[in-house]
Motif scaffolding. Sequence first.
Motif, PDB file in Angstrom:
ATOM      1  N   VAL A 115       0.837  -1.200   0.000  1.00 57.41           N
ATOM      2  CA  VAL A 115       0.000   0.000   0.000  1.00 57.41           C
ATOM      3  C   VAL A 115       0.875   1.254   0.000  1.00 57.41           C
ATOM      4  O   VAL A 115       2.024   1.222   0.449  1.00 57.41           O
ATOM      5  N   PRO A 116       0.353   2.360  -0.520  1.00 65.36           N
ATOM      6  CA  PRO A 116       1.125   3.605  -0.513  1.00 65.36           C
ATOM      7  C   PRO A 116       1.430   4.092   0.903  1.00 65.36           C
ATOM      8  O   PRO A 116       0.635   3.899   1.832  1.00 65.36           O
ATOM      9  N   VAL A 117       2.585   4.734   1.053  1.00 70.47           N
ATOM     10  CA  VAL A 117       2.978   5.377   2.305  1.00 70.47           C
ATOM     11  C   VAL A 117       3.220   6.856   1.989  1.00 70.47           C
ATOM     12  O   VAL A 117       4.036   7.181   1.121  1.00 70.47           O
ATOM     13  N   VAL A 118       2.497   7.737   2.672  1.00 70.88           N
ATOM     14  CA  VAL A 118       2.590   9.173   2.415  1.00 70.88           C
ATOM     15  C   VAL A 118       2.979   9.889   3.702  1.00 70.88           C
ATOM     16  O   VAL A 118       2.318   9.723   4.734  1.00 70.88           O
ATOM     17  N   LEU A 119       4.053  10.675   3.650  1.00 77.53           N
ATOM     18  CA  LEU A 119       4.443  11.485   4.797  1.00 77.53           C
ATOM     19  C   LEU A 119       3.907  12.894   4.622  1.00 77.53           C
ATOM     20  O   LEU A 119       3.949  13.449   3.511  1.00 77.53           O
ATOM     21  N   VAL A 120       3.415  13.447   5.717  1.00 77.20           N
ATOM     22  CA  VAL A 120       2.794  14.768   5.655  1.00 77.20           C
ATOM     23  C   VAL A 120       3.204  15.589   6.861  1.00 77.20           C
ATOM     24  O   VAL A 120       3.366  15.061   7.965  1.00 77.20           O
ATOM     25  N   GLY A 121       3.396  16.872   6.650  1.00 74.47           N
ATOM     26  CA  GLY A 121       3.705  17.792   7.733  1.00 74.47           C
ATOM     27  C   GLY A 121       2.981  19.091   7.521  1.00 74.47           C
ATOM     28  O   GLY A 121       2.056  19.191   6.701  1.00 74.47           O
ATOM     29  N   ALA A 122       3.372  20.110   8.268  1.00 73.38           N
ATOM     30  CA  ALA A 122       2.776  21.432   8.132  1.00 73.38           C
ATOM     31  C   ALA A 122       3.809  22.473   8.520  1.00 73.38           C
ATOM     32  O   ALA A 122       4.709  22.212   9.316  1.00 73.38           O
ATOM     33  N   GLN A 123       3.657  23.651   7.974  1.00 73.72           N
ATOM     34  CA  GLN A 123       4.528  24.761   8.302  1.00 73.72           C
ATOM     35  C   GLN A 123       3.960  25.620   9.434  1.00 73.72           C
ATOM     36  O   GLN A 123       4.687  26.381  10.058  1.00 73.72           O
ATOM     37  N   ARG A 124       2.663  25.494   9.655  1.00 72.82           N
ATOM     38  CA  ARG A 124       2.017  26.234  10.735  1.00 72.82           C
ATOM     39  C   ARG A 124       1.281  25.250  11.639  1.00 72.82           C
ATOM     40  O   ARG A 124       0.687  24.278  11.154  1.00 72.82           O
ATOM     41  N   PRO A 125       1.295  25.493  12.943  1.00 75.34           N
ATOM     42  CA  PRO A 125       0.624  24.563  13.850  1.00 75.34           C
ATOM     43  C   PRO A 125      -0.874  24.516  13.596  1.00 75.34           C
ATOM     44  O   PRO A 125      -1.446  25.435  13.000  1.00 75.34           O
ATOM     45  N   SER A 126      -1.494  23.449  14.056  1.00 72.10           N
ATOM     46  CA  SER A 126      -2.931  23.290  13.833  1.00 72.10           C
ATOM     47  C   SER A 126      -3.731  24.460  14.393  1.00 72.10           C
ATOM     48  O   SER A 126      -4.783  24.814  13.856  1.00 72.10           O
ATOM     49  N   SER A 127      -3.247  25.062  15.451  1.00 74.25           N
ATOM     50  CA  SER A 127      -3.969  26.163  16.094  1.00 74.25           C
ATOM     51  C   SER A 127      -3.746  27.501  15.416  1.00 74.25           C
ATOM     52  O   SER A 127      -4.422  28.490  15.740  1.00 74.25           O
ATOM     53  N   GLY A 128      -2.815  27.577  14.481  1.00 73.95           N
ATOM     54  CA  GLY A 128      -2.482  28.849  13.856  1.00 73.95           C
ATOM     55  C   GLY A 128      -3.536  29.316  12.872  1.00 73.95           C
ATOM     56  O   GLY A 128      -4.196  28.516  12.202  1.00 73.95           O
ATOM     57  N   LEU A 129      -3.695  30.629  12.775  1.00 72.56           N
ATOM     58  CA  LEU A 129      -4.598  31.197  11.787  1.00 72.56           C
ATOM     59  C   LEU A 129      -4.111  30.823  10.393  1.00 72.56           C
ATOM     60  O   LEU A 129      -2.937  30.965  10.078  1.00 72.56           O
ATOM     61  N   SER A 130      -5.006  30.331   9.556  1.00 75.85           N
ATOM     62  CA  SER A 130      -4.665  29.890   8.204  1.00 75.85           C
ATOM     63  C   SER A 130      -3.633  28.766   8.218  1.00 75.85           C
ATOM     64  O   SER A 130      -2.745  28.692   7.365  1.00 75.85           O
ATOM     65  N   SER A 131      -3.761  27.851   9.181  1.00 74.13           N
ATOM     66  CA  SER A 131      -2.862  26.704   9.248  1.00 74.13           C
ATOM     67  C   SER A 131      -3.021  25.825   8.019  1.00 74.13           C
ATOM     68  O   SER A 131      -4.131  25.660   7.492  1.00 74.13           O
ATOM     69  N   ASP A 132      -1.920  25.254   7.566  1.00 75.79           N
ATOM     70  CA  ASP A 132      -1.960  24.314   6.448  1.00 75.79           C
ATOM     71  C   ASP A 132      -2.131  22.869   6.927  1.00 75.79           C
ATOM     72  O   ASP A 132      -2.201  21.953   6.108  1.00 75.79           O
ATOM     73  N   ALA A 133      -2.227  22.656   8.240  1.00 73.40           N
ATOM     74  CA  ALA A 133      -2.249  21.302   8.792  1.00 73.40           C
ATOM     75  C   ALA A 133      -3.454  20.491   8.340  1.00 73.40           C
ATOM     76  O   ALA A 133      -3.321  19.348   7.887  1.00 73.40           O
ATOM     77  N   GLY A 134      -4.640  21.037   8.465  1.00 75.79           N
ATOM     78  CA  GLY A 134      -5.847  20.270   8.145  1.00 75.79           C
ATOM     79  C   GLY A 134      -5.933  19.864   6.688  1.00 75.79           C
ATOM     80  O   GLY A 134      -6.213  18.713   6.361  1.00 75.79           O
ATOM     81  N   MET A 135      -5.676  20.804   5.775  1.00 72.65           N
ATOM     82  CA  MET A 135      -5.750  20.493   4.351  1.00 72.65           C
ATOM     83  C   MET A 135      -4.654  19.521   3.949  1.00 72.65           C
ATOM     84  O   MET A 135      -4.880  18.603   3.155  1.00 72.65           O
TER      85      MET A 135
END
Length: 332
Positions: A115-135
């Motif tokens: 199965v595929p393995v995908v690594l994901v991160g974010a540049q802004r924390p989940s709590s940050g305004l306009s965070s990229d975490a959720g998307m």
Amino acid sequence: MTKPKIALIGTGGTIGSLGRGPFDIADYATLGKVMDAEQLLAYWPQVHEVAEVVAVKYAAVPSTALGPKEWLELVRLCDQVVAEIPNLDGIVITHGTATLEETAYFLSLTVKVEVPVVLVGAQRPSSGLSSDAGMNLANACRVAGDKRARGLGALVLLNDEIHAAREVTKTSTSRLQTFRSPDFGCLGHADADAIAWYRRPLRKLGRETEFDVRGLATLPRVDIVYCYAGADGAAVEAFIAAGAQGLVSAGFAPSFVTPALGEAMTAAMAAGTPIAASTRAGSGRMFYTTRMQEAGFLNADNLNPQKARILLMLGLTVTKDRAELNRIFAEY
């Protein structure tokens, strides 16, 4: 339409972090609030709209705390979740961006699951305004559930872009578009209406590789020697004294080093320490000149120093022969 079933392995990082408020996008780490996989899914329940996600607890730490020990554990954990979760379509691993590219490349060469393995991160924390975490998290689940992602090795998903682990690197300290594949670009995009693919990696990956690390407790020590104007051989001598079984040269572009550093490296290679020649430039192939070949350097091709280190570590688990190590660098 049936939703894909995805295992979400949490390791921590910015994507799982919470700050003091919506504008805390720089000092959040000092608060020490990092969500595990279950908590992250609870924070971003919208992810369940695109996939059936099963949380797998592993760690909740900055990626600066992850290294070879954790890489080996993650390889075994990928095997475990595929064996224990019926009808699994893919695996997503959340990860801090500092070392994400290194974990991704190691897994790309060593994970044997189909199965595929995908690594994901974010540049802004989940709590940050306009965070990229959720998307980013939702898009990673979409990519991991796409059958076309199979056989591509570990993938990296940030900022709507799908990257091959071998090529991608972090290029900016804080911008959302930080992850780039300098020489060849991304493989595709996670767009609003579809997962759009445009190319596939050609080098050996995953199940095709000769690296089976699942029974290993440790990996050979390999260190990186960074070249700069006036550099001498002190770092080479120190790393070998510390037990390095191999070295990577982060040389001037296209791969040169200072005369003093070159002398130390030549002596180290003559004594049996393999050294892979890479460059600090950030893109482009290492020119395998007659001088480099005669000195005994391995050709790291277009791998950046941190990726060359990983491949040399893995290469040393199967051989110490210079010709065979050069073959490995040519094939992976």
